[in-house]
Design a protein around this motif. Sequence first.
Motif, PDB file in Angstrom:
ATOM      1  N   GLY A   1       0.794  -1.220   0.000  1.00  0.00           N
ATOM      2  CA  GLY A   1       0.000   0.000   0.000  1.00  0.00           C
ATOM      3  C   GLY A   1       0.828   1.273   0.000  1.00  0.00           C
ATOM      4  N   ARG A   2       0.283   2.301   0.625  1.00  0.00           N
ATOM      5  CA  ARG A   2       0.935   3.615   0.624  1.00  0.00           C
ATOM      6  C   ARG A   2       2.282   3.573   1.333  1.00  0.00           C
ATOM      7  NH1 ARG A   2      -3.033   8.174   2.715  1.00  0.00           N
ATOM      8  NH2 ARG A   2      -1.207   9.408   2.148  1.00  0.00           N
ATOM      9  N   LYS A   3       2.381   2.729   2.362  1.00  0.00           N
ATOM     10  CA  LYS A   3       3.644   2.633   3.092  1.00  0.00           C
ATOM     11  C   LYS A   3       4.743   2.118   2.181  1.00  0.00           C
ATOM     12  CE  LYS A   3       5.580   0.960   7.428  1.00  0.00           C
ATOM     13  NZ  LYS A   3       5.297   0.291   8.707  1.00  0.00           N
ATOM     14  N   TRP A   4       4.431   1.102   1.385  1.00  0.00           N
ATOM     15  CA  TRP A   4       5.423   0.551   0.462  1.00  0.00           C
ATOM     16  C   TRP A   4       5.806   1.585  -0.589  1.00  0.00           C
ATOM     17  CZ3 TRP A   4       4.321  -0.515  -4.834  1.00  0.00           C
ATOM     18  CH2 TRP A   4       5.395  -1.063  -5.518  1.00  0.00           C
ATOM     19  N   ILE A   5       4.818   2.293  -1.129  1.00  0.00           N
ATOM     20  CA  ILE A   5       5.100   3.293  -2.162  1.00  0.00           C
ATOM     21  C   ILE A   5       6.023   4.384  -1.619  1.00  0.00           C
ATOM     22  CG2 ILE A   5       4.070   5.112  -3.593  1.00  0.00           C
ATOM     23  CD1 ILE A   5       1.543   3.349  -3.785  1.00  0.00           C
ATOM     24  N   SER A   6       5.714   4.901  -0.441  1.00  0.00           N
ATOM     25  CA  SER A   6       6.523   5.988   0.128  1.00  0.00           C
ATOM     26  C   SER A   6       7.909   5.504   0.534  1.00  0.00           C
ATOM     27  CB  SER A   6       5.799   6.598   1.334  1.00  0.00           C
ATOM     28  OG  SER A   6       5.538   5.625   2.324  1.00  0.00           O
ATOM     29  N   ARG A   7       7.998   4.288   1.063  1.00  0.00           N
ATOM     30  CA  ARG A   7       9.308   3.751   1.458  1.00  0.00           C
ATOM     31  C   ARG A   7      10.193   3.515   0.227  1.00  0.00           C
ATOM     32  NH1 ARG A   7       9.736   1.092   6.467  1.00  0.00           N
ATOM     33  NH2 ARG A   7       8.559   2.290   8.019  1.00  0.00           N
ATOM     34  N   ARG A   8       9.597   2.985  -0.826  1.00  0.00           N
ATOM     35  CA  ARG A   8      10.394   2.730  -2.032  1.00  0.00           C
ATOM     36  C   ARG A   8      10.927   4.051  -2.599  1.00  0.00           C
ATOM     37  NH1 ARG A   8      10.594  -1.952  -5.966  1.00  0.00           N
ATOM     38  NH2 ARG A   8      11.368  -1.092  -7.917  1.00  0.00           N
TER      39      ARG A   8
END
Length: 509
Positions: free
Chosen positions: A121-128
């Motif tokens: 989700g958004r956490k993965w997108i922002s972390r990447r």
Amino acid sequence: MLVSLIIGALILLLVWDFRRKRCRVATFERSKISGPLSIPILGNGVQALTLKPENMIKRFGKYFNQYGNNFRIWILGESYMYTKDLKVFEAILSSSTLLKKAELYRYMRDFLNDGLLLSTGRKWISRRKAVTPAFHYKCLEYFVDIMDRNSRIMVEKLRTVADGKTSIDLFKYVSLEALDVTTETAMGVHVNAQNDPNCAYTKALKSVVYIESNRMVSVFQRFDWLFPLAAPLVYRRLQRDLRIMQDFTDKVIRERRAILDQSKVDGTYRPLSLGDEETGSKSKMALLDILLQASIENKPLSDKDIREEVNVFIFAGDDTTTSGVSHALRVISRHPKVQQCIYEELLSVLGPDPNSPVTQSLLLDLKYLECVIKETMRLYPPVPIVGRYIPEDLRVGDKTIPGDTSVLLMPYYVFRDPKYFPDPLVFRPERWLNGKEASLPTYAYIPFSSGPKNCIGKKFAYLQIKTLISKVIRHYELLPLGADPNPTYTFILSSSTGCNIGLRPRKTT
């Protein structure tokens, strides 16, 4: 009375087990996806008792031969589908929503938490987005210096056993070198694992990976509620080693954050920069430095956030590089003509001095070595299994994969399929010359996965593998000594019999 109660309880248990599985069982049957005999409640738990990391890959190969491109396995109430069907690969890997890792990955969560590998989700997108600058070419140029320096240390460590007669298991040497590289590029610290393999952090990391990979195939350790009861000593050791790793990383983060904060106070702070575009200077920043300056939704990352991403970087870089380099050097030692072609290319591109440093641009010019690496990863992919969790029924062609199922994609067997690779068990680097990779079907060759969750560190991995292989071959002739590998799954592809070669120092002119 007691007997009646036991029988009644058993009947209720059987009814409960039937009801929780029936939809998935029916869907598997309609799609003609079968598997080994499954019994009520336990599923394939009895067969799983004989499953070990060292026989898992071969066991699944037998199941593919018996049941076709797809087969299912039940472990208690959990359903797993293993596949080498490229239609399933495409449906899952190309999806922007099927990003949750399979249940198999839960054993990584103890030490990777919700880092880039496991988040969605958004956490993965922002972390990447936050991690991506670490793989900018200017950061990679600096990282190559670190790779080159540590490869020289490994070459010297090998000198004591390079007598042309001794069989050497490369895993232990490459693993320590890779750990030195990944910790320094991730945290900017010298763990010095090659000179001090008994340091607390090194021992803790190796112990955690060993314990968690064994939990995957242990019926009594796979469930978190049962693990402390079934193996209390192992459980306590795992908790101790996790604390050692966390304390070490947290200490480094605190120290680096303090330096950053002080620089803001005294006016010496410089925001994240990837080097001067005009001069082409390197960006001498570790992943940790980049994360300390990153922000998500205008908020800096917490120490816990940073620790998660640092741990992912170290885990992914250490073990996958170890697998790739060890298998490559072993297979090169068995093919003298290939070895000679590599050596001639190294002389042509890097020059006759085996100690001369490498650069990113020089490594990119090693085209034949890249073909050798690709062919090695075809036969011995560092990540032989890629898993996703399917929350709802997924239609793929004429088959439906039931929801609440973990789908395990097996590139290992796709890469050895004669439909895509003629003479699949023959080591032939020439397969990859002149862009032949482009003629393959999509998803037939994905050593770094594919789609939205492909490996962000692909370029880093190629540079590290090329640096280490080139350094070893510039100094030593590889000899075909020792036992053949036995494919073993410990999150990555390793070998229970080692990756064995002999070494003979090359004559310098």
